[in-house]
Design an enzyme around this catalytic site. Structure first.
Site: not given
Ligand code: CAA
Length: 263
Positions: A30, A106-107, A109, A164, A166-167, A170, A203
């Site tokens: 992308g 290249a990257g 997640t 971030q 979940g990352q 990353y 993005v």
């Molecule tokens: N802060 C605090 N708590 C959070 C949170 C946050 N940002 N997000 C979720 N939680 C909590 C939830 O409320 C939940 O709490 P409970 O267990 O008490 O209910 C718990 O954490 C689990 O959350 P999820 O249900 O979302 O968990 P999941 O396993 O389904 O998903 C995840 C986890 C996939 C990592 C998801 O949180 C997510 O997608 N996070 C965003 C990741 C992200 O920003 N990726 C960017 C990809 S693009 C990229 O990387 C390009 C770039 O450079 C920007």
């Protein structure tokens, strides 16, 4: 600045690529595609790297760009494999000439909360996003030093600057990229080689589209500009940093994030 100096700087900006070779890793992705397109438009001879599993996609990509009037070579190599990167760079040198600009783009997640993240998810992201910077840059570095000119741009992320949820993998890789940037900037400074990081925010690409809709929408709502970035906006920053006129910028980390993170 005298009038003649101003004129020289303007000429350098206009004539940015001047037929020099630029390698963009992850070039058919992308952000990579927008970077390749922009550098080619600016007069660079661009080579787009892609993963060996993407041969068919690369062929279609080349045809699409050719339809826009842009001739861009593609080359397969696994950026997580040092030997394969050596082979790629040797082929480019033979077929295109020495590489003057390298964009490490290249990257991948493998998002997971840390308590669920396994070792394979950790290693895959560190290998592709961070070790790749060593694997590719190491192959072009001495050539740039000897030539007395080079541009290295590492495409990091806002999430390398602020973390971030979940990352962990990353964010670690993306933060590490800027550590390499600052070090190589010091090692290349006296030889005309600049090294900079660009840290995009969210993005519009397949990578962000793969996120859960509600998670992505919540993040976009927190961006002061209330929208995602466009790949062309990252490419514009690359074009700026590779330009001859901007050779005094090195070791910088340029945020392109709509105001999502300021420091
Ligand atoms: N802060 C605090 N708590 C959070 C949170 C946050 N940002 N997000 C979720 N939680 C909590 C939830 O409320 C939940 O709490 P409970 O267990 O008490 O209910 C718990 O954490 C689990 O959350 P999820 O249900 O979302 O968990 P999941 O396993 O389904 O998903 C995840 C986890 C996939 C990592 C998801 O949180 C997510 O997608 N996070 C965003 C990741 C992200 O920003 N990726 C960017 C990809 S693009 C990229 O990387 C390009 C770039 O450079 C920007």
């Amino acid at each position: 600045m005298t009038d003649s100096n101003t004129a020289a700087a303007d000429t350098a900006t206009v004539d940015a690529g001047a037929g020099r070779v630029a390698l963009v890793t992850g070039g058919i992705g992308g952000i990579g595609t927008a970077i390749c397109r922009r550098l080619a438009q600016d007069g660079w001879r661009v080579v787009a790297n892609h993963h060996p599993s993407e041969q068919e996609a690369a062929q279609a990509w080349r045809n699409d760009l050719a339809g826009e009037g842009l001739t861009i070579e593609t080359i397969a190599a696994d950026v997580s494999d040092f030997e394969d990167c050596g082979r790629m760079v040797a082929e480019i040198k033979t077929n295109q000439g020495p590489i003057s600009a390298l964009v490490n783009c290249a990257g991948i997640t493998r998002d997971k909360t840390f308590k669920k993240m396994d070792e394979a998810q950790w290693r895959a992201v560190i290998d592709v996003n961070l070790n790749s910077v060593f694997n590719v840059t190491r192959q072009v570095w001495e050539g740039m030093l000897e030539a007395g000119f080079g541009r290295v741009i590492n495409i990091s992320s806002v999430n390398g600057q602020r973390g971030q949820f979940g990352q962990a993998n990353y964010a670690a890789a993306k933060a590490g990229m800027h550590g390499i940037t600052m070090t190589l900037a010091q090692e290349g400074a006296s030889k005309g080689v600049t090294v900079n990081t660009i840290s995009p925010g969210y993005v519009e690409t397949a990578m962000t589209l793969a996120m859960r809709d509600d998670v992505r929408e919540a993040i976009v709502a927190s961006v002061p500009m209330r929208r995602m970035g466009r790949p062309e906006e990252i490419a514009s920053a690359v074009a700026f940093l590779v330009a001859d006129a901007n050779g005094y910028i090195t070791g910088a980390n340029l945020p392109v994030n709509g105001g999502l993170f300021m420091h």
